[in-house]
Design a protein around this motif. Structure first.
Motif, short mmCIF file in Angstrom:
data_model
loop_
_atom_site.label_atom_id
_atom_site.label_comp_id
_atom_site.label_asym_id
_atom_site.label_seq_id
_atom_site.Cartn_x
_atom_site.Cartn_y
_atom_site.Cartn_z
N MET A 1 -27.03 7.49 -80.30
CA MET A 1 -27.01 8.93 -80.13
C MET A 1 -28.14 9.41 -79.23
N ALA A 2 -29.14 8.59 -79.07
CA ALA A 2 -30.29 9.00 -78.27
C ALA A 2 -29.90 9.26 -76.82
N MET A 3 -28.78 8.71 -76.38
CA MET A 3 -28.37 8.88 -74.99
C MET A 3 -27.68 10.23 -74.75
N LEU A 4 -27.29 10.89 -75.81
CA LEU A 4 -26.66 12.20 -75.68
C LEU A 4 -27.73 13.27 -75.49
N THR A 5 -27.50 14.15 -74.55
CA THR A 5 -28.40 15.29 -74.43
C THR A 5 -28.12 16.22 -75.62
N ASP A 6 -29.02 17.14 -75.87
CA ASP A 6 -28.82 18.09 -76.96
C ASP A 6 -27.51 18.87 -76.75
N GLU A 7 -27.28 19.28 -75.53
CA GLU A 7 -26.07 20.05 -75.23
C GLU A 7 -24.82 19.21 -75.47
N MET A 8 -24.84 17.96 -75.05
CA MET A 8 -23.69 17.09 -75.26
C MET A 8 -23.45 16.85 -76.75
N LEU A 9 -24.52 16.70 -77.51
CA LEU A 9 -24.41 16.50 -78.95
C LEU A 9 -23.75 17.71 -79.61
N LEU A 10 -24.21 18.90 -79.27
CA LEU A 10 -23.64 20.11 -79.84
C LEU A 10 -22.19 20.30 -79.43
N GLU A 11 -21.87 20.01 -78.18
CA GLU A 11 -20.49 20.11 -77.72
C GLU A 11 -19.61 19.08 -78.44
N SER A 12 -20.13 17.90 -78.65
CA SER A 12 -19.39 16.85 -79.36
C SER A 12 -19.10 17.27 -80.79
N TYR A 13 -20.09 17.86 -81.44
CA TYR A 13 -19.90 18.34 -82.80
C TYR A 13 -18.84 19.43 -82.84
N GLN A 14 -18.94 20.37 -81.94
CA GLN A 14 -17.98 21.47 -81.90
C GLN A 14 -16.56 20.94 -81.69
N MET A 15 -16.39 20.01 -80.77
CA MET A 15 -15.07 19.47 -80.49
C MET A 15 -14.56 18.63 -81.66
N ALA A 16 -15.44 17.86 -82.27
CA ALA A 16 -15.04 17.02 -83.40
C ALA A 16 -14.56 17.86 -84.57
N THR A 17 -15.24 18.98 -84.82
CA THR A 17 -14.80 19.84 -85.91
C THR A 17 -13.50 20.56 -85.55
N LYS A 18 -13.39 20.96 -84.30
CA LYS A 18 -12.18 21.64 -83.84
C LYS A 18 -10.96 20.72 -83.97
#
Length: 47
Positions: free
Chosen positions: A1-18
């Motif tokens: 997960m360290a390779m994900l930027t903060d923005e990418m992490l948040l976008e990934s979370y949003q998409m995963a929940t969606k």
């Protein structure tokens, strides 16, 4: 997960929940969000 930027992490979370992806995967993303202390920046975005 360290390779994900903060923005990418948040976008990934949003998409995963969606897309209602696996709960364990979403929990991993959420744990990383809390670890990085990003939860205060997203407000109601987090479930």
């Amino acid at each position: 997960m360290a390779m994900l930027t903060d923005e990418m992490l948040l976008e990934s979370y949003q998409m995963a929940t969606k897309l209602q992806l696996d709960r364990e995967f979403i929990a991993l993303l959420l744990a990383e969000i809390h670890k990085r202390d990003l939860n205060k920046n997203v407000g109601s975005f987090l479930h």
